[in-house]
Design a protein around this motif. Structure first.
Motif, PDB file in Angstrom:
ATOM      1  N   LEU A 181      14.424  35.358  57.097  1.00  0.00           N
ATOM      2  CA  LEU A 181      14.169  34.660  58.359  1.00  0.00           C
ATOM      3  C   LEU A 181      14.768  35.371  59.560  1.00  0.00           C
ATOM      4  CD1 LEU A 181      14.824  30.959  57.276  1.00  0.00           C
ATOM      5  CD2 LEU A 181      12.665  32.215  57.294  1.00  0.00           C
ATOM      6  N   LYS A 241      13.257  31.988  64.573  1.00  0.00           N
ATOM      7  CA  LYS A 241      12.693  30.936  63.727  1.00  0.00           C
ATOM      8  C   LYS A 241      13.676  29.789  63.584  1.00  0.00           C
ATOM      9  CE  LYS A 241       9.724  33.896  60.978  1.00  0.00           C
ATOM     10  NZ  LYS A 241       9.381  34.375  59.644  1.00  0.00           N
ATOM     11  N   GLY A 290      11.089  28.960  57.484  1.00  0.00           N
ATOM     12  CA  GLY A 290      11.302  29.083  58.915  1.00  0.00           C
ATOM     13  C   GLY A 290      10.057  28.691  59.688  1.00  0.00           C
ATOM     14  N   SER A 336       8.350  29.524  63.368  1.00  0.00           N
ATOM     15  CA  SER A 336       8.433  30.438  64.507  1.00  0.00           C
ATOM     16  C   SER A 336       8.624  29.680  65.819  1.00  0.00           C
ATOM     17  CB  SER A 336       7.186  31.300  64.596  1.00  0.00           C
ATOM     18  OG  SER A 336       7.251  32.135  65.734  1.00  0.00           O
TER      19      SER A 336
END
Length: 116
Positions: free
Chosen positions: A71, A97, A110, A112
């Motif tokens: 991530l 994220k 995650g 975005s």
């Protein structure tokens, strides 16, 4: 439970006197985790400079780390956390994220934030 920012131990304030649980097997150095949230018996610490999420089970005393390298990497990744149902959500600081950790399955994902 107190998250270690630069300390080498997690503070557990259930025993008398309070005791520390070493986090050296998960990460070392300064500014490892900042912010935490609890879901059930688990306390989850957000990685700031550490490369792993810190998970402490208050019932079993088990301490573990979950890699967040997929991530984000580097410094100043997440800062602060919130519990939502069985999940802990980490607020991005320099990461791109939102971090989502499912305390039941152990899955890490995650979302975005680059379009925001």
């Amino acid at each position: 439970v107190g998250m270690p920012y630069s300390a080498e131990k997690l503070l557990v304030y259930e025993a008398m006197p309070p005791e520390g649980v070493s986090t050296a097997a998960v990460a070392t150095g300064p500014a490892k985790w900042i912010g935490a949230a609890a879901v059930g018996s688990k306390v989850v610490g957000m990685p700031y400079h550490a490369e792993k999420l810190l998970v402490y089970d208050t019932l079993s005393g088990a301490l573990s780390g979950v890699s967040t390298a997929a991530l984000a990497t580097g410094l100043y990744k997440w800062r602060g956390a919130a519990a939502v149902g069985s999940k802990v959500v980490g607020m991005p600081y320099h990461a791109e994220k939102l971090l989502v950790y499912d305390t039941l399955s152990g899955a890490l994902s995650g979302v975005s934030t680059t379009a925001l």
